[in-house]
Design a protein around this motif. Structure first.
Motif, mmCIF file in Angstrom:
data_model
loop_
_atom_site.group_PDB
_atom_site.id
_atom_site.type_symbol
_atom_site.label_atom_id
_atom_site.label_comp_id
_atom_site.label_asym_id
_atom_site.label_seq_id
_atom_site.Cartn_x
_atom_site.Cartn_y
_atom_site.Cartn_z
ATOM 1 N N MET A 28 43.290 22.701 -1.300
ATOM 2 C CA MET A 28 43.668 23.179 -2.612
ATOM 3 C C MET A 28 43.023 22.358 -3.731
ATOM 4 N N ALA A 29 42.856 21.052 -3.509
ATOM 5 C CA ALA A 29 42.245 20.204 -4.534
ATOM 6 C C ALA A 29 40.796 20.613 -4.782
ATOM 7 N N LEU A 30 40.089 20.999 -3.722
ATOM 8 C CA LEU A 30 38.699 21.426 -3.871
ATOM 9 C C LEU A 30 38.611 22.701 -4.705
ATOM 10 N N ILE A 31 39.506 23.625 -4.466
ATOM 11 C CA ILE A 31 39.522 24.876 -5.238
ATOM 12 C C ILE A 31 39.803 24.588 -6.709
ATOM 13 N N ALA A 32 40.762 23.705 -6.972
ATOM 14 C CA ALA A 32 41.073 23.347 -8.359
ATOM 15 C C ALA A 32 39.876 22.692 -9.038
ATOM 16 N N THR A 33 39.156 21.850 -8.318
ATOM 17 C CA THR A 33 37.962 21.201 -8.868
ATOM 18 C C THR A 33 36.883 22.230 -9.179
ATOM 19 N N LEU A 34 36.681 23.188 -8.277
ATOM 20 C CA LEU A 34 35.679 24.229 -8.506
ATOM 21 C C LEU A 34 36.038 25.090 -9.712
ATOM 22 N N ILE A 35 37.302 25.402 -9.861
ATOM 23 C CA ILE A 35 37.747 26.203 -11.012
ATOM 24 C C ILE A 35 37.514 25.423 -12.297
ATOM 25 N N LYS A 36 37.851 24.131 -12.309
ATOM 26 C CA LYS A 36 37.634 23.315 -13.508
ATOM 27 C C LYS A 36 36.146 23.207 -13.836
ATOM 28 N N THR A 37 35.317 23.095 -12.812
ATOM 29 C CA THR A 37 33.871 23.028 -13.032
ATOM 30 C C THR A 37 33.370 24.330 -13.628
ATOM 31 N N ASP A 38 33.805 25.451 -13.091
ATOM 32 C CA ASP A 38 33.409 26.750 -13.644
ATOM 33 C C ASP A 38 33.882 26.899 -15.084
ATOM 34 N N ASP A 39 35.105 26.471 -15.371
ATOM 35 C CA ASP A 39 35.620 26.545 -16.738
ATOM 36 C C ASP A 39 34.822 25.647 -17.679
ATOM 37 N N ALA A 40 34.423 24.470 -17.198
ATOM 38 C CA ALA A 40 33.619 23.561 -18.015
ATOM 39 C C ALA A 40 32.253 24.180 -18.322
ATOM 40 N N LEU A 41 31.643 24.821 -17.331
ATOM 41 C CA LEU A 41 30.353 25.484 -17.564
ATOM 42 C C LEU A 41 30.492 26.606 -18.588
ATOM 43 N N LYS A 42 31.594 27.319 -18.547
ATOM 44 C CA LYS A 42 31.833 28.376 -19.535
ATOM 45 C C LYS A 42 31.905 27.803 -20.943
ATOM 46 N N VAL A 43 32.544 26.636 -21.101
ATOM 47 C CA VAL A 43 32.629 25.988 -22.412
ATOM 48 C C VAL A 43 31.235 25.624 -22.905
ATOM 49 N N VAL A 44 30.397 25.095 -22.023
ATOM 50 C CA VAL A 44 29.021 24.727 -22.390
ATOM 51 C C VAL A 44 28.261 25.958 -22.862
ATOM 52 N N ILE A 45 28.326 27.019 -22.092
ATOM 53 C CA ILE A 45 27.600 28.248 -22.423
ATOM 54 C C ILE A 45 28.105 28.835 -23.734
ATOM 55 N N GLU A 46 29.432 28.866 -23.924
ATOM 56 C CA GLU A 46 30.004 29.392 -25.163
ATOM 57 C C GLU A 46 29.560 28.567 -26.363
ATOM 58 N N HIS A 47 29.469 27.241 -26.196
ATOM 59 C CA HIS A 47 29.028 26.395 -27.303
ATOM 60 C C HIS A 47 27.619 26.787 -27.754
ATOM 61 N N PHE A 48 26.712 26.916 -26.793
ATOM 62 C CA PHE A 48 25.349 27.296 -27.150
ATOM 63 C C PHE A 48 25.310 28.685 -27.769
ATOM 64 N N TYR A 49 26.084 29.598 -27.235
ATOM 65 C CA TYR A 49 26.092 30.963 -27.756
ATOM 66 C C TYR A 49 26.579 31.002 -29.203
ATOM 67 N N LYS A 50 27.624 30.228 -29.507
ATOM 68 C CA LYS A 50 28.224 30.258 -30.844
ATOM 69 C C LYS A 50 27.489 29.384 -31.858
ATOM 70 N N ASN A 51 26.867 28.299 -31.410
ATOM 71 C CA ASN A 51 26.359 27.296 -32.348
ATOM 72 C C ASN A 51 24.852 27.144 -32.415
ATOM 73 N N CYS A 52 24.122 27.800 -31.574
ATOM 74 C CA CYS A 52 22.672 27.638 -31.565
ATOM 75 C C CYS A 52 21.999 28.993 -31.749
ATOM 76 N N HIS A 53 20.910 28.987 -32.480
ATOM 77 C CA HIS A 53 20.131 30.216 -32.638
ATOM 78 C C HIS A 53 19.433 30.518 -31.320
ATOM 79 N N SER A 54 19.529 31.752 -30.880
ATOM 80 C CA SER A 54 18.965 32.104 -29.575
ATOM 81 C C SER A 54 17.451 31.905 -29.510
ATOM 82 N N ASP A 55 16.778 31.928 -30.647
ATOM 83 C CA ASP A 55 15.331 31.720 -30.614
ATOM 84 C C ASP A 55 14.966 30.239 -30.593
ATOM 85 N N ASN A 56 15.961 29.347 -30.590
ATOM 86 C CA ASN A 56 15.705 27.910 -30.545
ATOM 87 C C ASN A 56 15.929 27.294 -29.174
ATOM 88 N N PHE A 57 16.407 28.088 -28.212
ATOM 89 C CA PHE A 57 16.606 27.514 -26.888
ATOM 90 C C PHE A 57 16.463 28.579 -25.808
#
Length: 91
Positions: free
Chosen positions: A1-30
């Motif tokens: 169960m701990a491994l599943i929780a870690t994988l879910i947290k990792t996926d959620d963290a990646l979503k935060v990273v992607i959302e940050h770039f989507y909201k704060n960076c111009h798509s033609d700059n990266f």
């Protein structure tokens, strides 16, 4: 169960990273590439002098969002790549 929780947290963290770039960076700059637990972004038109400041701002902003959601922090590795222009001959 701990491994599943870690994988879910990792996926959620990646979503935060992607959302940050989507909201704060111009798509033609990266460009982005997402693989299992890895994200690669290439900053375009960011000169070598300002790159460290930009990277630190991005890392700090993303890690603040992750901290609020009690998700793992991210690590950032970067390297500036400068393209040398070929000297033009007048012949």
């Amino acid at each position: 169960m701990a491994l599943i929780a870690t994988l879910i947290k990792t996926d959620d963290a990646l979503k935060v990273v992607i959302e940050h770039f989507y909201k704060n960076c111009h798509s033609d700059n990266f460009l982005g590439y997402i693989d299992k637990n890895k994200v690669l972004f290439i900053l375009i038109n960011c000169d070598a002098k300002n790159t460290p400041k930009v990277i630190n701002r991005i890392r700090s902003a993303i890690n603040k969002q992750l901290l609020k959601q009690k998700l793992p922090n991210i690590s950032v590795i970067y390297r500036s790549v400068a393209q040398k222009r070929a000297a033009q001959s007048n012949s």
